[in-house]
Design an enzyme around this catalytic site. Structure first.
Site, mmCIF file in Angstrom:
data_model
loop_
_atom_site.group_PDB
_atom_site.id
_atom_site.type_symbol
_atom_site.label_atom_id
_atom_site.label_comp_id
_atom_site.label_asym_id
_atom_site.label_seq_id
_atom_site.Cartn_x
_atom_site.Cartn_y
_atom_site.Cartn_z
ATOM 1 N N ARG A 22 0.824 -1.198 0.000
ATOM 2 C CA ARG A 22 0.000 0.000 0.000
ATOM 3 C C ARG A 22 0.870 1.265 0.000
ATOM 4 O O ARG A 22 1.812 1.382 -0.782
ATOM 5 C CB ARG A 22 -0.992 -0.049 1.163
ATOM 6 N N SER A 23 0.582 2.204 0.892
ATOM 7 C CA SER A 23 1.264 3.502 0.805
ATOM 8 C C SER A 23 2.719 3.473 1.225
ATOM 9 O O SER A 23 3.418 4.476 1.056
ATOM 10 C CB SER A 23 0.513 4.558 1.628
ATOM 11 N N ALA A 24 3.206 2.363 1.750
ATOM 12 C CA ALA A 24 4.650 2.259 1.946
ATOM 13 C C ALA A 24 5.369 2.368 0.608
ATOM 14 O O ALA A 24 6.564 2.678 0.560
ATOM 15 C CB ALA A 24 5.006 0.948 2.644
#
Length: 391
Positions: A66-68
């Protein structure tokens, strides 16, 4: 719990915390890796490959983070700047003329990275087919009028970050951002990390899905002002929060092969914990002879660019150039740490003072946006280990 891998002497607290995540915090399958001064000191994995399956997590299992992904993607414009190919203080329109539309003429490249560009939402959300088509998606974000004057405020560009960076990188380099990451970052460092999953690697990637947080577990994601939580904001269809996270509508199935193959640098990166940790280690210094950031670039990456009440996350956030900085919304190892969490669990970060870099990936997605209790338990353990081993 049958934990595989190794933790060097002094880093046993990390292994203990990893085990407790399974015993007390509902972990199904996960991996954590830690580098110190460019050398791997922790490499652990356990549980099932799929959140809803029984096959064991293997040494090479990868997951969507995801946003990592945003932290990895942020390295691309910073490295282009380091190489003299991109001016962070130039208007985006210098490289991408179509972006000058609708009041964005003075939007700077650094505004894209610091979530201050003012385009966290689209007037018309994109379908998944449109979102993964770079020409269609970048055209939509280039035409979008900003929600605030660029550079005067900030709010998390949850999904539009994908098309902002993709459009810029394509026009500066002639390559897609996924290809650039593969050729200039992942290949030299030997990372099992992809922005756009190749078909031949699909068998290694586990299925993610929601897991409930045990009632006995403390914490659990981003907490906002007492009278309004991110969940409250998300339930309001007119809010920037709902619209930012809903810029792809309907919400895609992240286990869908089409989504996994997409080059969406805001949300669809796929990685092992080992690769995330190694990436961040290389931002600090050499890893097996390969270094990403020069000292000046490292300083820029973690210099505060945006701070205060986030218009999307409705809590105080701190951003450098593409990276979240240590603070209440995203507690990392120490005040100088920088990195990026993934909504629901995953995390990657580096801490220059201690030389620590950490990667954590999981298949069990929680409701929190940041500060996942499993990741926080691992951070506390790393802090204990570095204190006792003199890092």
């Amino acid at each position: 719990m049958d934990v595989q891998g190794t933790a060097e002497a002094g880093f046993e607290p990390v292994r203990d915390a990893f085990v407790r995540n399974f015993e007390q915090r509902g972990e199904r399958g996960a991996a954590v890796a830690v580098y110190r001064d460019g050398r791997k000191v922790v490499d652990l994995w356990a549980g099932t490959r799929d959140v809803d399956g029984t096959a064991p997590w293997a040494v090479d299992t990868a997951q969507i983070v995801r946003s990592a992904t945003k932290g990895v993607a942020a390295a691309v414009p910073l490295l282009l700047h380091q190489r003299g190919q991109l001016d962070l203080d130039a208007p985006v329109g210098t490289y991408w003329p179509e972006f000058k539309a609708a009041g964005k003429e003075r939007t700077l490249v650094r505004h894209l990275l610091s979530h201050s560009a003012g385009v966290p939402v689209l007037d018309r959300p994109l379908t998944l087919a449109e979102a993964v088509d770079q020409e269609t998606a970048t055209r939509a974000v280039a035409a979008q009028a900003p929600a605030w004057e660029p550079g005067t405020d900030h709010g998390y560009h949850a999904q539009t970050y994908s098309w902002l960076l993709s459009g810029l990188v394509q026009r500066v380099t002639g390559r897609t951002i996924g290809r650039w990451v593969a050729e200039e970052i992942a290949r030299p460092l030997g990372l099992d990390l992809w922005l756009g999953l190749p078909d031949e690697e699909a068998h290694r990637v586990g299925r993610i899905g929601p897991v409930e947080e045990p009632a006995t577990a403390a914490g659990g994601g981003l907490r906002l002002r007492p009278k309004r939580s991110v969940a409250d904001a998300y339930r309001d269809p007119s809010s920037l929060t709902r619209r930012a996270f809903g810029a792809i509508d309907p919400m895609p199935d992240e286990n869908d092969p089409l989504y996994r193959a997409a080059e969406l640098p805001a949300s669809a990166g796929i990685s092992t914990a080992r690769a995330l940790a190694r990436f961040y280690a290389a931002t600090l210094g050499p890893v097996d002879g390969h270094r990403l950031f020069a000292p000046a670039t490292l300083a820029m990456a973690r210099t505060e660019e945006s701070v205060g009440l986030d218009r999307v996350l409705v809590v105080s956030t701190r951003f450098g150039l593409g990276f979240m900085l240590h603070g209440p919304a995203s507690p990392l190892l120490a005040p100088g740490s920088f990195g990026h969490p993934g909504r629901g669990g995953s995390l990657g970060f580096a801490d220059p003072a201690s030389g620590i870099a950490l990667g954590y990936v999981t298949n069990g997605m929680r409701k929190g946006v940041t500060a996942d209790p499993r990741a926080q338990a691992l951070i506390r353990a790393v802090r204990t280990a570095t204190a006792t081993t003199g890092a």
